[in-house]
Design a protein around this motif. Structure first.
Motif, PDB file in Angstrom:
ATOM      1  N   SER A  94       0.830  -1.210   0.000  1.00 36.13           N
ATOM      2  CA  SER A  94       0.000   0.000   0.000  1.00 36.13           C
ATOM      3  C   SER A  94       0.862   1.256   0.000  1.00 36.13           C
ATOM      4  CB  SER A  94      -0.926   0.014   1.221  1.00 36.13           C
ATOM      5  OG  SER A  94      -1.853  -1.043   1.155  1.00 36.13           O
ATOM      6  N   GLU A  95       1.906   1.251   0.813  1.00 29.31           N
ATOM      7  CA  GLU A  95       2.786   2.419   0.855  1.00 29.31           C
ATOM      8  C   GLU A  95       3.489   2.618  -0.484  1.00 29.31           C
ATOM      9  OE1 GLU A  95       6.700   4.290   3.127  1.00 29.31           O
ATOM     10  OE2 GLU A  95       5.857   2.387   3.839  1.00 29.31           O
ATOM     11  N   LEU A 100       4.224   5.651  -5.682  1.00 29.53           N
ATOM     12  CA  LEU A 100       4.235   5.599  -7.144  1.00 29.53           C
ATOM     13  C   LEU A 100       3.130   6.472  -7.733  1.00 29.53           C
ATOM     14  CD1 LEU A 100       5.051   1.845  -7.385  1.00 29.53           C
ATOM     15  CD2 LEU A 100       6.288   3.589  -8.683  1.00 29.53           C
ATOM     16  N   GLU A 101       1.943   6.381  -7.172  1.00 28.00           N
ATOM     17  CA  GLU A 101       0.828   7.171  -7.702  1.00 28.00           C
ATOM     18  C   GLU A 101       1.034   8.663  -7.455  1.00 28.00           C
ATOM     19  OE1 GLU A 101      -2.680   5.338  -6.069  1.00 28.00           O
ATOM     20  OE2 GLU A 101      -2.740   3.821  -7.673  1.00 28.00           O
ATOM     21  N   GLN A 102       1.627   9.024  -6.314  1.00 27.80           N
ATOM     22  CA  GLN A 102       1.931  10.430  -6.071  1.00 27.80           C
ATOM     23  C   GLN A 102       2.971  10.940  -7.064  1.00 27.80           C
ATOM     24  OE1 GLN A 102       2.942  11.362  -1.967  1.00 27.80           O
ATOM     25  NE2 GLN A 102       1.307  10.053  -1.189  1.00 27.80           N
ATOM     26  N   THR A 114      10.686   6.751 -17.678  1.00 29.51           N
ATOM     27  CA  THR A 114      10.416   6.795 -16.242  1.00 29.51           C
ATOM     28  C   THR A 114       8.935   6.585 -15.973  1.00 29.51           C
ATOM     29  OG1 THR A 114      12.286   8.269 -15.841  1.00 29.51           O
ATOM     30  CG2 THR A 114      10.566   8.221 -14.165  1.00 29.51           C
ATOM     31  N   ARG A 115       8.083   7.219 -16.783  1.00 26.24           N
ATOM     32  CA  ARG A 115       6.642   7.051 -16.599  1.00 26.24           C
ATOM     33  C   ARG A 115       6.241   5.586 -16.779  1.00 26.24           C
ATOM     34  NH1 ARG A 115       2.329   9.893 -15.820  1.00 26.24           N
ATOM     35  NH2 ARG A 115       0.299   9.070 -16.459  1.00 26.24           N
ATOM     36  N   ALA A 116       6.813   4.935 -17.790  1.00 31.54           N
ATOM     37  CA  ALA A 116       6.485   3.527 -18.034  1.00 31.54           C
ATOM     38  C   ALA A 116       6.897   2.661 -16.849  1.00 31.54           C
ATOM     39  CB  ALA A 116       7.164   3.046 -19.308  1.00 31.54           C
ATOM     40  N   LYS A 117       8.099   2.887 -16.311  1.00 36.21           N
ATOM     41  CA  LYS A 117       8.570   2.093 -15.170  1.00 36.21           C
ATOM     42  C   LYS A 117       7.698   2.321 -13.939  1.00 36.21           C
ATOM     43  CE  LYS A 117      12.740   1.263 -13.974  1.00 36.21           C
ATOM     44  NZ  LYS A 117      14.139   1.408 -13.512  1.00 36.21           N
ATOM     45  N   ALA A 118       7.328   3.572 -13.703  1.00 33.46           N
ATOM     46  CA  ALA A 118       6.491   3.872 -12.539  1.00 33.46           C
ATOM     47  C   ALA A 118       5.102   3.263 -12.692  1.00 33.46           C
ATOM     48  CB  ALA A 118       6.399   5.387 -12.345  1.00 33.46           C
ATOM     49  N   LEU A 119       4.552   3.321 -13.902  1.00 34.26           N
ATOM     50  CA  LEU A 119       3.243   2.701 -14.158  1.00 34.26           C
ATOM     51  C   LEU A 119       3.306   1.192 -13.929  1.00 34.26           C
ATOM     52  CD1 LEU A 119       2.184   4.655 -17.349  1.00 34.26           C
ATOM     53  CD2 LEU A 119       0.834   4.532 -15.248  1.00 34.26           C
TER      54      LEU A 119
END
Length: 256
Positions: A94-95, A100-102, A114-119
């Motif tokens: 959850s954390e 990641l969403e923030q 970077t966006r792809a990795k975070a998604l």
């Protein structure tokens, strides 16, 4: 450091007008640490690296907080994208998803990679939390970016995740399509650790389809590759799946 000493030191740092520079150095240090740790989170160094990250977890939280407060979305996303596997294995799902969403929602611009990795990280953690719709939305956006960038390794990972979601939704045939493409990409790259995961997922799908012999062969191959690379998480996953399969087929001795 004792809390009173820490507060005093912070006041002196601010008085000397050096706080911002120190925070920025701290952020860059832990960005480098997170990125260096990422490739070691699924091999023989996994345990030591996980323990190190757990020890530094508060520092990583502080770095992420500072980056987001200062609008450094790229750095925040790069840290959090590097840490998703740590959050997964250590049970901080959850954390990790929240960070990641923030990072993804931060107003600062993100590079496509970077966006792809975070998604991808957000999608995996959403899957782990049982939010299949959230996982699919994140991974489908991620895989579209990866196809555009011709990121073969990242796409193989995303397809595996989509396959795992399809399995949990009771659609083994769809899971096989995703995981078969992932395995093909992994073999083109000669990436045995990614292949091990694809093989394990394909085995699960074959088992659900009633093809126990094929499932056993796929799982044994996955286990062999995980042992070869010292991936304890992969070894454990293959063994527990082999054990459940044996148990459900009435072979208690082999299951044990």
């Amino acid at each position: 450091m004792h809390e009173l000493l820490r507060q005093y030191a912070r006041e002196k740092l601010v008085e000397a007008d050096e706080a911002e520079g120190i925070y920025e150095r701290h952020l860059n240090f832990f960005l480098e640490l997170a990125q260096a740790a990422e490739p070691q989170l699924k091999g023989a160094e996994q345990k030591a690296r996980l323990l190190h990250l757990e020890h530094e977890h508060d520092n990583l939280r502080a770095a992420l907080t500072w980056a987001l407060e200062r609008g450094e979305a790229e750095k925040a996303a790069r840290i959090s994208a590097s840490l998703w596997r740590f959050w997964w294995v250590q049970g901080h799902l959850s954390e990790g998803r929240r960070w990641l969403e923030q990072s993804l929602a931060s107003p600062g611009a993100l590079s496509a990679s970077t966006r792809a990795k975070a998604l991808h990280g957000a999608g995996v953690l959403a899957y782990g939390l049982g939010d299949y719709m959230g996982a699919i939305a994140a991974i489908e956006e991620c895989s579209a970016l990866q196809r555009e960038m011709e990121d073969t390794g990242g796409l193989a990972d995303s397809l595996n995740t989509l396959g795992a979601v399809a399995m949990d939704q009771g659609d083994p045939k769809r899971a096989q399509v995703f995981c078969a493409e992932s395995l093909a990409l992994s073999r083109v790259m000669r990436d045995e650790q990614r292949s091990a995961l694809s093989l394990n997922n394909l085995a699960n799908a074959a088992y659900d389809e009633g093809d126990f012999a094929a499932a056993d062969i796929l799982r044994q191959e996955s286990l062999a590759l995980s042992r070869k690379h010292g991936d304890k998480d992969g070894i454990a996953t293959s063994l527990i799946n082999l054990g459940w399969a044996a148990l459900l087929q009435g072979d208690d001795e082999r299951a044990a």
